[in-house]
Each structure stands twice: as structure tokens, then as C-alpha cells.
Scaffold this motif. Structure first.
Motif, PDB file in Angstrom:
ATOM      1  N   THR A  21       5.462   1.713  -9.697  1.00 31.08           N
ATOM      2  CA  THR A  21       6.166   1.310  -8.477  1.00 31.08           C
ATOM      3  C   THR A  21       6.085   2.394  -7.407  1.00 31.08           C
ATOM      4  OG1 THR A  21       7.670  -0.039  -9.784  1.00 31.08           O
ATOM      5  CG2 THR A  21       8.394   0.545  -7.566  1.00 31.08           C
ATOM      6  N   LEU A  22       6.280   3.637  -7.805  1.00 25.73           N
ATOM      7  CA  LEU A  22       6.236   4.762  -6.869  1.00 25.73           C
ATOM      8  C   LEU A  22       4.871   4.866  -6.183  1.00 25.73           C
ATOM      9  CD1 LEU A  22       7.784   7.290  -5.825  1.00 25.73           C
ATOM     10  CD2 LEU A  22       6.760   8.541  -7.734  1.00 25.73           C
ATOM     11  N   PHE A  23       3.802   4.746  -6.962  1.00 28.17           N
ATOM     12  CA  PHE A  23       2.453   4.915  -6.431  1.00 28.17           C
ATOM     13  C   PHE A  23       1.914   3.653  -5.752  1.00 28.17           C
ATOM     14  CE2 PHE A  23       2.788   8.728  -8.771  1.00 28.17           C
ATOM     15  CZ  PHE A  23       1.853   9.603  -8.240  1.00 28.17           C
ATOM     16  N   ALA A  24       2.458   2.482  -6.087  1.00 25.66           N
ATOM     17  CA  ALA A  24       1.980   1.224  -5.511  1.00 25.66           C
ATOM     18  C   ALA A  24       2.189   1.170  -4.004  1.00 25.66           C
ATOM     19  CB  ALA A  24       2.672   0.043  -6.185  1.00 25.66           C
ATOM     20  N   ALA A  25       3.120   1.967  -3.489  1.00 24.76           N
ATOM     21  CA  ALA A  25       3.353   2.001  -2.041  1.00 24.76           C
ATOM     22  C   ALA A  25       2.152   2.607  -1.304  1.00 24.76           C
ATOM     23  CB  ALA A  25       4.605   2.808  -1.735  1.00 24.76           C
ATOM     24  N   LYS A  28      -3.478   0.310  -4.654  1.00 22.35           N
ATOM     25  CA  LYS A  28      -3.492  -0.416  -5.925  1.00 22.35           C
ATOM     26  C   LYS A  28      -3.515   0.557  -7.103  1.00 22.35           C
ATOM     27  CE  LYS A  28      -5.712  -4.004  -8.547  1.00 22.35           C
ATOM     28  NZ  LYS A  28      -6.965  -4.510  -8.988  1.00 22.35           N
ATOM     29  N   VAL A  29      -2.548   0.407  -7.992  1.00 19.48           N
ATOM     30  CA  VAL A  29      -2.456   1.253  -9.190  1.00 19.48           C
ATOM     31  C   VAL A  29      -3.214   0.550 -10.314  1.00 19.48           C
ATOM     32  CG1 VAL A  29      -0.890   2.278 -10.881  1.00 19.48           C
ATOM     33  CG2 VAL A  29      -0.242   2.196  -8.469  1.00 19.48           C
ATOM     34  N   GLU A  30      -4.265   1.199 -10.805  1.00 19.61           N
ATOM     35  CA  GLU A  30      -5.047   0.648 -11.916  1.00 19.61           C
ATOM     36  C   GLU A  30      -4.322   0.865 -13.241  1.00 19.61           C
ATOM     37  OE1 GLU A  30      -7.912  -1.056 -11.661  1.00 19.61           O
ATOM     38  OE2 GLU A  30      -7.992  -0.830  -9.489  1.00 19.61           O
ATOM     39  N   SER A  31      -3.720   2.054 -13.407  1.00 19.52           N
ATOM     40  CA  SER A  31      -2.978   2.352 -14.626  1.00 19.52           C
ATOM     41  C   SER A  31      -2.006   3.489 -14.352  1.00 19.52           C
ATOM     42  CB  SER A  31      -3.926   2.740 -15.767  1.00 19.52           C
ATOM     43  OG  SER A  31      -4.569   3.967 -15.474  1.00 19.52           O
ATOM     44  N   ALA A  32      -0.945   3.537 -15.148  1.00 20.30           N
ATOM     45  CA  ALA A  32       0.037   4.617 -15.067  1.00 20.30           C
ATOM     46  C   ALA A  32       0.457   4.938 -16.492  1.00 20.30           C
ATOM     47  CB  ALA A  32       1.240   4.192 -14.233  1.00 20.30           C
ATOM     48  N   GLY A  47       2.391  12.927 -16.353  1.00 18.94           N
ATOM     49  CA  GLY A  47       1.649  11.702 -16.633  1.00 18.94           C
ATOM     50  C   GLY A  47       0.421  11.608 -15.761  1.00 18.94           C
ATOM     51  N   PHE A  48      -0.232  10.460 -15.827  1.00 23.64           N
ATOM     52  CA  PHE A  48      -1.443  10.216 -15.061  1.00 23.64           C
ATOM     53  C   PHE A  48      -1.365   8.839 -14.427  1.00 23.64           C
ATOM     54  CE2 PHE A  48      -2.554  13.219 -18.370  1.00 23.64           C
ATOM     55  CZ  PHE A  48      -3.204  14.194 -17.644  1.00 23.64           C
ATOM     56  N   VAL A  49      -1.852   8.762 -13.201  1.00 27.83           N
ATOM     57  CA  VAL A  49      -1.917   7.493 -12.492  1.00 27.83           C
ATOM     58  C   VAL A  49      -3.348   7.336 -11.995  1.00 27.83           C
ATOM     59  CG1 VAL A  49      -1.137   6.197 -10.457  1.00 27.83           C
ATOM     60  CG2 VAL A  49       0.491   7.580 -11.765  1.00 27.83           C
ATOM     61  N   GLU A  50      -3.905   6.142 -12.185  1.00 24.72           N
ATOM     62  CA  GLU A  50      -5.244   5.888 -11.664  1.00 24.72           C
ATOM     63  C   GLU A  50      -5.131   4.909 -10.504  1.00 24.72           C
ATOM     64  OE1 GLU A  50      -9.739   4.644 -13.104  1.00 24.72           O
ATOM     65  OE2 GLU A  50      -8.105   4.616 -14.555  1.00 24.72           O
ATOM     66  N   MET A  51      -5.594   5.354  -9.338  1.00 25.66           N
ATOM     67  CA  MET A  51      -5.601   4.524  -8.138  1.00 25.66           C
ATOM     68  C   MET A  51      -6.977   3.883  -8.019  1.00 25.66           C
ATOM     69  SD  MET A  51      -2.517   5.122  -7.018  1.00 25.66           S
ATOM     70  CE  MET A  51      -2.464   4.484  -5.345  1.00 25.66           C
ATOM     71  N   SER A  52      -7.065   2.733  -7.331  1.00 23.28           N
ATOM     72  CA  SER A  52      -8.331   2.002  -7.304  1.00 23.28           C
ATOM     73  C   SER A  52      -9.407   2.653  -6.438  1.00 23.28           C
ATOM     74  CB  SER A  52      -8.109   0.548  -6.893  1.00 23.28           C
ATOM     75  OG  SER A  52      -7.565   0.475  -5.609  1.00 23.28           O
ATOM     76  N   GLU A  56      -7.066   5.837  -1.541  1.00 17.47           N
ATOM     77  CA  GLU A  56      -5.685   5.555  -1.950  1.00 17.47           C
ATOM     78  C   GLU A  56      -5.117   6.728  -2.748  1.00 17.47           C
ATOM     79  OE1 GLU A  56      -6.055   0.691  -2.223  1.00 17.47           O
ATOM     80  OE2 GLU A  56      -6.215   1.866  -4.052  1.00 17.47           O
ATOM     81  N   ALA A  57      -5.943   7.333  -3.579  1.00 13.61           N
ATOM     82  CA  ALA A  57      -5.502   8.495  -4.353  1.00 13.61           C
ATOM     83  C   ALA A  57      -5.102   9.627  -3.419  1.00 13.61           C
ATOM     84  CB  ALA A  57      -6.612   8.949  -5.299  1.00 13.61           C
ATOM     85  N   GLN A  58      -5.907   9.879  -2.385  1.00 12.33           N
ATOM     86  CA  GLN A  58      -5.594  10.949  -1.436  1.00 12.33           C
ATOM     87  C   GLN A  58      -4.320  10.632  -0.662  1.00 12.33           C
ATOM     88  OE1 GLN A  58      -7.160  14.037  -1.259  1.00 12.33           O
ATOM     89  NE2 GLN A  58      -5.284  14.386  -0.125  1.00 12.33           N
TER      90      GLN A  58
END
Length: 107
Positions: A21-25, A28-32, A47-52, A56-58
Motif C-alpha cells: 500500500t505504501l509503495f503503490a502510491a 505498480k508494485v510487482e511484489s513486497a 524487506g524488499f519491494v519490486e516496482m514495475s 517508478e522505483a526512483q
């Protein structure tokens, strides 16, 4: 393939759903994934979050690095390659043995 981010400073109660939820703003979050201790099951505080996309990651790094989550300051940056884990395990095992023997010899 997406861009993987390292997220440190997580509150120990943080869930993968909250991370998503935090990163979806910011895209697109591929995985968390919240990393847990394999013996206790308790969060290790990162943890790790993968952005599409890298863009978006930047955007997530810019917006969330240094921000607060439940009173803790988050560290968000590009994840380093996972290959360094095996070397860390060997180093820790060797160092632990040396320290144990050193401690026994002193007493």
C-alpha cells in the motif's frame, strides 16, 4: 522485469500488505516482502519491494527514503544483488568459531 528496492527501518509489526500500500502510491508494485527471522518468524525490520519500472522505483526512493512509518525512519534504496549472502554466511560461521575458542581459552 521490475526494479527491486531495499526497505530498511521497518517497524517490526509491518506487513507485506502495508508495504504494498505504501509503495503503490508511486507506481505498480510487482511484489513486497518483509524479511522474517527463520527461527522466530519475527520481522527483521527490513524487506524488499519490486516496482514495475525503474522510473517508478526512483519515484518511490525519492518520496519514501527518510520518511516515517509508525515512528521509524525508513531507508529506501536500490537493492544490491543477492549473491553476497553466501559469503556473509561463511564469514559469520568462521568468525563465530574463532570468538568461541578465544573466549574459552581466556577462562
Amino acid at each position: 522485469m521490475g526494479s527491486k528496492l531495499y526497505v530498511g527501518g521497518l517497524p517490526y509489526a509491518a506487513t507485506e500488505t502495508q508495504l504494498t500500500t505504501l509503495f503503490a502510491a508511486h507506481g505498480k508494485v510487482e511484489s513486497a516482502r518483509v524479511i522474517a527471522d527463520k527461527f522466530t518468524g519475527q520481522s527483521r525490520g527490513f524487506g524488499f519491494v519490486e516496482m514495475s519500472t525503474p522510473e517508478e522505483a526512483q519515484a518511490a526512493i525519492t518520496a519514501l527514503n527518510g520518511s516515517q512509518m509508525d515512528g521509524r525512519s525508513l531507508t529506501v534504496n536500490e537493492a544490491k544483488p543477492q549473491e553476497s549472502r553466501s559469503g556473509g554466511g561463511k564469514r559469520f560461521g568462521g568468525g563465530g568459531s574463532g570468538n568461541d575458542f578465544g573466549g574459552r581459552n581466556r577462562f
